[in-house]
Design a protein around this motif. Structure first.
Motif, short mmCIF file in Angstrom:
data_model
loop_
_atom_site.label_atom_id
_atom_site.label_comp_id
_atom_site.label_asym_id
_atom_site.label_seq_id
_atom_site.Cartn_x
_atom_site.Cartn_y
_atom_site.Cartn_z
N ALA A 147 -6.63 -9.01 2.96
CA ALA A 147 -5.41 -9.05 1.94
C ALA A 147 -4.77 -10.27 2.59
O ALA A 147 -4.13 -10.56 3.69
CB ALA A 147 -4.55 -7.76 2.14
N PHE A 193 -5.23 -5.35 -7.05
CA PHE A 193 -5.09 -4.52 -5.94
C PHE A 193 -6.58 -3.75 -5.61
O PHE A 193 -6.99 -3.37 -6.43
CB PHE A 193 -4.06 -3.54 -6.23
N TYR A 212 0.65 -1.43 0.13
CA TYR A 212 0.11 -0.09 0.05
C TYR A 212 0.85 1.32 0.00
O TYR A 212 0.38 2.13 -0.77
CB TYR A 212 -0.80 0.00 0.98
N VAL A 262 -11.56 -4.90 3.17
CA VAL A 262 -10.74 -5.99 2.28
C VAL A 262 -9.97 -6.84 3.14
O VAL A 262 -9.29 -6.37 4.08
CB VAL A 262 -9.72 -5.07 1.31
N VAL A 294 -8.09 -2.55 6.22
CA VAL A 294 -7.53 -3.72 5.89
C VAL A 294 -7.47 -4.46 7.01
O VAL A 294 -6.67 -4.29 7.64
CB VAL A 294 -6.23 -3.46 5.07
N TYR A 314 -6.30 -9.92 -2.95
CA TYR A 314 -7.32 -8.90 -1.99
C TYR A 314 -8.77 -9.28 -2.23
O TYR A 314 -9.26 -9.46 -3.33
CB TYR A 314 -7.08 -7.34 -3.06
#
Length: 133
Positions: free
Chosen positions: A83, A131, A23, A81, A52, A94
């Protein structure tokens, strides 16, 4: 802390830092919660923020799948999300939380299925390489 717990903690830390680095490379500011939160960090860029949750994916099923666990079900109100980090090759998947709403485990199928019989429980990993920011 016993050795297994230390190793597990280290694997989680490496996973989180690897995702945060991705990120940051894309220009996001990383914000860490100061009190316990359902997400691991918030990534911000251009007025948009993304909560995240990072999961380390453990391989199983002959290394054809990744598996990540959560103690509490995923909820899109708490996390945007998930990850999932594969430490075998450094790939990050993702997964939008609404794809796993209410679940406590995520299975990602890394290798294509050889037969027409597919597990309905496993998500196709290739679909989650894009992503999300």
């Amino acid at each position: 802390m016993n050795e297994a717990k230390k190793n597990s903690h280290m694997v989680g830390t490496v996973s989180e830092l690897s995702v945060m680095l991705e990120y940051a490379k894309r220009g996001y500011t990383i914000n860490l919660p100061t009190t316990p939160a359902r997400y691991d960090f918030i990534a911000e860029k251009d007025g948009r923020s993304v909560k995240v949750q990072v999961k380390h994916g453990s391989t199983f099923n002959g290394e054809r799948e990744l598996l990540g666990f959560s103690k509490t079900p995923y909820n899109k109100r708490d996390v945007d999300v998930i990850a999932m980090f594969d430490s075998n090759d450094g790939t990050i998947y993702y997964i939008p939380t609404d794809h796993v709403e209410g679940m406590t485990s995520i299975r990602l199928r890394i290798e294509p299925y050889l037969y027409s019989v597919k597990s309905e429980k496993a998500l196709i990993a290739e679909h989650y390489k894009k992503f999300i920011g």
